[in-house]
Scaffold this motif. Structure first.
Motif: not given
Length: 402
Positions: A340-368
């Motif tokens: 996943i590549y390119g430009t972001s106009t927001n400083k936060v380019a990767v924003n992963l806000q998951c649930s406290k009760s059901f956290p996100c699982k097995k999230v894999e980032l490769i070559d960002i």
């Protein structure tokens, strides 16, 4: 002897001719709408003519049917094309179908609606002109309980083994194409266009659908380029150009009872250009539905000046204040993002806000590789809340996974 051979040869040819002539053909029965009463003056309402033509084409026996809309402008009030049909129907649109400018002239929630049909083909180089400009200022249902419900351009309900190829949808009043309980459907070489400030003009919206393939399509709207809702499974999206718009969104999910899992999504070789969001998953803070969002792959995705290139928002609240009933009960897992590549106009380019009760699982980032190109200075950053995953390869911004 030569004479006998000639007679025998002639007899064989005659028998072959009779056999071919008597054998039933499966050629489509051709319905040029102008020859069946439709007028291309841009003013006459052709709804009745189109409905009558559909009935003839849909009920014809002994071969497939083709409905042809030639070049010209065919004004069309709201119409429904209902099956089941006794044969396959091909709808070829080379002209322009023109919706009423006044939204009140369309009585249903969809301008052109197909229901209960198998093996439908819609193709051609023509245009569906929704004439939405007059309607967009009326899109105030969030504030006005007496608002007029605006029509989507084209809808498909309980339509299977079908396809759309080549046509253009222009300036829908609300969503462009809406799909409900549709299975095994291909969308290729379609162009969807509306201004970036046109409200709720989603390009393609799916609910309770499966085995959907979208490719070589350009979508520019004032809302989601593609919206993937409850119960949609096995969707493959490739070579899509999205912009303007709100990206490819899964959700919103989790607000209503009896929602279904969303599984099996692949998005690849796609460009987001000037969109508000790119890759997006959004769920409400509610316990109404405990569902699973899983087996998602995003790869080879280019972001060009995108506000939120990668965002998971499990505190979705589009119009604050929102009632927080509980942490989101939507479980997100098995999510892979690669190249996943390119430009972001927001400083936060990767924003992963998951649930406290059901956290996100097995999230894999490769070559960002997402660089910050906004007004605010400094490099791009990442935010993680309640995420379990891993990262490898080039990582801009620096990942924040546990």
């Amino acid at each position: 002897m030569t004479c006998i051979a000639s007679v025998f040869k002639a007899l064989c040819l005659f028998v072959l001719f009779v056999a071919v002539a008597c054998h039933p053909t499966n050629r489509p029965n051709f319905f040029n709408v102008q020859r069946y009463g439709a007028k291309s003056d841009g003013q006459t309402d052709n709804a009745k003519a189109f409905t009558n033509i559909w009935k003839m084409a849909c009920t014809r026996r002994g071969g497939n049917s083709k409905i042809y809309v030639p070049k010209g402008t065919f004004y069309l009030g709201g119409v429904e094309f209902v099956g089941p049909c006794t044969n396959d129907v091909e709808f070829v649109i080379d002209g322009t179908l023109l919706a009423p400018a006044n939204p009140k002239d369309i009585k249903n929630d969809t301008w052109i609606n197909f229901r209960y049909i198998n093996n439908l083909s819609i193709s051609g180089g023509g245009t569906l002109d929704g004439q939405g400009k007059e309607s967009w200022p009326l899109n105030d249902c969030l504030k006005n309980t007496h608002c007029h419900k605006l029509a989507k351009t084209m809808g498909f309900s309980f339509v299977n083994n079908s396809r759309i190829n080549g046509i253009t949808s222009l300036n829908s009043k609300m969503g462009h194409f809406n799909f409900f309980s549709v299975h095994h459907f291909n969308i290729t070489d379609v162009t969807i266009t509306a201004p970036g400030d046109s409200p709720n003009t989603d390009g393609l919206k799916f609910g309770l659908c499966s085995n959907i393939h979208i490719s070589n399509t350009h979508i520019g709207t004032g809302d989601d380029c593609i919206a993937i809702l409850s119960g949609t499974t096995n969707m493959n999206i490739s070579n899509v150009n999205c912009g303007p718009g709100h990206g490819i969104s899964v959700g919103s999910l989790g607000k209503n009872k009896d929602e279904k899992d969303v599984t099996g999504l692949t998005v690849r070789d796609t460009v987001f250009n000037g969109t508000k969001d790119g890759i997006r998953i959004k769920t409400w803070e509610s316990l109404a539905s405990k569902i699973l969002v899983s087996n998602f792959i995003y790869k080879n995705i280019q972001m060009i000046n995108v506000e939120n290139p990668i965002i998971i928002d499990q505190k979705y609240c589009p119009n604050p204040p929102c009632e927080k009933k509980a942490e989101s009960h939507v479980q997100i897992q098995d999510l892979k993002l690669k190249n996943i590549y390119g430009t972001s106009t927001n400083k936060v380019a990767v924003n992963l806000q998951c649930s406290k009760s059901f956290p996100c699982k097995k999230v894999e980032l490769i070559d960002i590789n997402l660089e910050h190109k906004g007004v605010e200075g400094g490099p791009s950053t990442a935010v993680c809340e309640n995420v379990d995953g891993s990262a490898r390869g080039k990582m801009v911004p620096q990942h924040c996974l546990d």
